[in-house]
Each structure stands twice: as C-alpha cells, then as structure tokens.
Motif scaffolding. Sequence first.
Motif, PDB file in Angstrom:
ATOM      1  N   GLN A   1       0.830  -1.204   0.000  1.00  0.00           N
ATOM      2  CA  GLN A   1       0.000   0.000   0.000  1.00  0.00           C
ATOM      3  C   GLN A   1       0.862   1.250   0.000  1.00  0.00           C
ATOM      4  O   GLN A   1       0.597   2.203  -0.732  1.00  0.00           O
ATOM      5  CB  GLN A   1      -0.930   0.003   1.210  1.00  0.00           C
ATOM      6  N   ALA A   2       1.927   1.243   0.827  1.00  0.00           N
ATOM      7  CA  ALA A   2       2.821   2.398   0.900  1.00  0.00           C
ATOM      8  C   ALA A   2       3.576   2.588  -0.410  1.00  0.00           C
ATOM      9  O   ALA A   2       3.706   3.706  -0.913  1.00  0.00           O
ATOM     10  CB  ALA A   2       3.799   2.228   2.054  1.00  0.00           C
ATOM     11  N   ARG A   3       4.053   1.487  -0.989  1.00  0.00           N
ATOM     12  CA  ARG A   3       4.824   1.570  -2.241  1.00  0.00           C
ATOM     13  C   ARG A   3       3.980   2.118  -3.386  1.00  0.00           C
ATOM     14  O   ARG A   3       4.461   2.861  -4.229  1.00  0.00           O
ATOM     15  CB  ARG A   3       5.355   0.172  -2.586  1.00  0.00           C
ATOM     16  N   LEU A   4       2.692   1.743  -3.391  1.00  0.00           N
ATOM     17  CA  LEU A   4       1.778   2.208  -4.445  1.00  0.00           C
ATOM     18  C   LEU A   4       1.141   3.550  -4.095  1.00  0.00           C
ATOM     19  O   LEU A   4       0.393   4.102  -4.895  1.00  0.00           O
ATOM     20  CB  LEU A   4       0.685   1.164  -4.687  1.00  0.00           C
ATOM     21  N   ALA A   5       1.412   4.074  -2.907  1.00  0.00           N
ATOM     22  CA  ALA A   5       0.832   5.334  -2.432  1.00  0.00           C
ATOM     23  C   ALA A   5      -0.693   5.310  -2.509  1.00  0.00           C
ATOM     24  O   ALA A   5      -1.324   6.257  -2.952  1.00  0.00           O
ATOM     25  CB  ALA A   5       1.405   6.519  -3.211  1.00  0.00           C
TER      26      ALA A   5
END
Length: 79
Positions: free
Chosen positions: A21-25
């Motif tokens: 989720q963080a990597r894909l913002a």
Amino acid sequence: MTKVAVTVDAQGRLTLPPEAQARLALKPGQTVVIDVDLPVEETPVGEGENPFLRFIGSLPPLAEDSRTYYRRERGHEDP
C-alpha cells in the motif's frame, strides 16, 4: 515487477500488505485495477443462446416514453 501475496476475506475483499500500500501510495477509496487473463468460452456464431436475452426484463419499466425520459435525463428542454 514485484509479486505480492494478498489475502481474500469472507466477503471476497482483497487485503494488500501495508508495504505494498505504501509503495503504491494508495489512499482510502482509491481504485486499483487488476489485470487477469481469464479463459474465454468461445461459442461459434449462430449457435447457442443469444447472450443479450438474459437482460430482457431486468430493468423496471419507465414511467414515461423513452424519448421523454432520456431527454429529461440529459437536461434537454422539452419543445
């Protein structure tokens, strides 16, 4: 490309790991598209049931004639 394992809950929802989720913002309510190759059942033309027949009667009848309804829905003024 990185592969990510996701969990499917009882309602069929997918849960991405927090790192993904963080990597894909990703933000709440955002749409994510998943590209999947599904097998296609090919029916030769002219054979089998017409696939559009299953939609007949699936919508409630209009309260007015279709021309008036669609003109009103699109914001056109009546003549």
